[in-house]
Design a protein around this motif. Structure first.
Motif, short mmCIF file in Angstrom:
data_model
loop_
_atom_site.label_atom_id
_atom_site.label_comp_id
_atom_site.label_asym_id
_atom_site.label_seq_id
_atom_site.Cartn_x
_atom_site.Cartn_y
_atom_site.Cartn_z
N ILE A 48 -4.22 20.22 5.31
CA ILE A 48 -4.68 18.88 5.66
C ILE A 48 -5.42 18.26 4.48
CG2 ILE A 48 -6.27 17.56 7.12
CD1 ILE A 48 -5.62 19.52 9.40
N ASP A 49 -6.28 19.04 3.82
CA ASP A 49 -7.01 18.55 2.65
C ASP A 49 -6.04 18.14 1.54
OD1 ASP A 49 -9.47 18.03 1.21
OD2 ASP A 49 -8.98 19.81 0.02
N THR A 50 -5.04 18.95 1.27
CA THR A 50 -4.05 18.63 0.24
C THR A 50 -3.28 17.36 0.61
OG1 THR A 50 -3.82 20.97 -0.29
CG2 THR A 50 -2.06 19.51 -1.03
N ALA A 51 -2.92 17.23 1.88
CA ALA A 51 -2.18 16.04 2.32
C ALA A 51 -3.03 14.78 2.17
CB ALA A 51 -1.75 16.21 3.77
N LEU A 52 -4.32 14.85 2.52
CA LEU A 52 -5.20 13.69 2.39
C LEU A 52 -5.39 13.29 0.93
CD1 LEU A 52 -7.90 14.49 5.08
CD2 LEU A 52 -6.09 12.77 5.20
N ARG A 53 -5.52 14.27 0.06
CA ARG A 53 -5.66 13.97 -1.38
C ARG A 53 -4.39 13.34 -1.93
NH1 ARG A 53 -8.73 19.11 -4.09
NH2 ARG A 53 -10.44 19.18 -2.60
N SER A 54 -3.25 13.87 -1.55
CA SER A 54 -1.97 13.32 -2.01
C SER A 54 -1.77 11.90 -1.48
CB SER A 54 -0.83 14.23 -1.53
OG SER A 54 0.41 13.73 -1.91
N TYR A 55 -2.12 11.69 -0.23
CA TYR A 55 -2.01 10.39 0.41
C TYR A 55 -2.87 9.36 -0.33
CZ TYR A 55 -1.96 7.10 4.38
OH TYR A 55 -1.81 6.00 5.18
N ALA A 56 -4.11 9.74 -0.65
CA ALA A 56 -5.03 8.83 -1.35
C ALA A 56 -4.57 8.59 -2.78
CB ALA A 56 -6.45 9.40 -1.33
N ARG A 57 -4.10 9.63 -3.46
CA ARG A 57 -3.65 9.51 -4.84
C ARG A 57 -2.48 8.54 -4.95
NH1 ARG A 57 -3.51 14.63 -6.04
NH2 ARG A 57 -1.45 14.95 -5.18
N GLU A 58 -1.62 8.52 -3.93
CA GLU A 58 -0.47 7.62 -3.93
C GLU A 58 -0.83 6.21 -3.51
OE1 GLU A 58 2.61 9.39 -1.56
OE2 GLU A 58 2.60 11.24 -2.74
N GLY A 59 -2.07 5.99 -3.07
CA GLY A 59 -2.52 4.66 -2.68
C GLY A 59 -1.88 4.15 -1.40
N LEU A 64 -7.12 6.48 5.05
CA LEU A 64 -7.48 7.49 6.04
C LEU A 64 -8.86 8.09 5.85
CD1 LEU A 64 -4.14 9.48 6.24
CD2 LEU A 64 -4.97 7.72 7.78
N GLY A 65 -9.33 8.16 4.64
CA GLY A 65 -10.57 8.87 4.36
C GLY A 65 -10.25 10.27 3.86
N SER A 66 -11.29 11.05 3.62
CA SER A 66 -11.06 12.37 3.03
C SER A 66 -11.65 13.52 3.83
CB SER A 66 -11.62 12.40 1.61
OG SER A 66 -13.02 12.17 1.66
N ASP A 67 -12.23 13.25 4.98
CA ASP A 67 -12.84 14.30 5.79
C ASP A 67 -11.77 14.96 6.66
OD1 ASP A 67 -14.45 16.03 7.19
OD2 ASP A 67 -15.59 14.46 8.21
N LEU A 68 -11.41 16.19 6.31
CA LEU A 68 -10.33 16.86 7.03
C LEU A 68 -10.70 17.18 8.47
CD1 LEU A 68 -10.69 20.32 7.13
CD2 LEU A 68 -10.78 19.79 4.73
N ASN A 69 -11.98 17.13 8.82
CA ASN A 69 -12.39 17.39 10.20
C ASN A 69 -12.05 16.23 11.14
OD1 ASN A 69 -13.57 19.94 9.68
ND2 ASN A 69 -15.32 18.89 8.77
#
Length: 145
Positions: A48-59, A64-69
């Motif tokens: 989930i953390d990797t997906a959120l970082r990738s999502y944010a990096r791609e703009g 979504l934010g970055s808190d995996l919880n």
């Protein structure tokens, strides 16, 4: 020559520790999926953390934010229960996943200062159906089947 052979054996042993595979994660409300390689023993929380970082990096939108919880990860073809953040991503055998953002719960208080039950905007029960609310709000007549 023996040093090269030792390095090859070390690399071969590291690759046998866990199988890597390509996963696809669809984010609710996003235009397209995110794809990346994971080790089958990686925890769902790490994925989930990797997906959120990738999502944010791609703009991507919506933001979504970055808190995996704040997220649930579901296996798209293996039941309806969300994956536990502490289980291995390869435990269910799925390769396609759906990432949902948790709905925030709001705490309502009544006029006496007491606490009422927490309700979400979409999950109000007992106050009528969405059709009744829509009829009152927009003066439409929506017939029930």
């Amino acid at each position: 020559m023996s040093i090269l052979l030792q390095k090859q054996r070390k690399n071969h042993n590291q690759s046998q520790k866990g199988n890597r595979f390509l996963i696809t994660i669809n984010v609710l409300g996003s235009a397209g999926p995110i794809r990346f390689l994971v080790n089958e023993e990686e925890l769902v929380a790490t994925v989930i953390d990797t997906a959120l970082r990738s999502y944010a990096r791609e703009g991507r939108l919506p933001v979504l934010g970055s808190d995996l919880n704040n997220f649930f990860l579901y296996c798209a073809n293996a039941g309806s229960d969300a994956l536990s953040p502490w289980e291995a991503i390869g435990s269910r055998g799925g390769r396609n996943f759906v990432l949902y953002k948790k709905q925030p719960q709001t705490q309502m208080t009544d006029s006496e200062g007491g606490s009422a039950a927490a309700t979400s905007v979409l999950g109000r029960k007992g106050s009528g159906s969405w059709k009744a609310w829509l009829n009152k709000s927009l003066n439409f007549k929506i017939s029930s089947h």
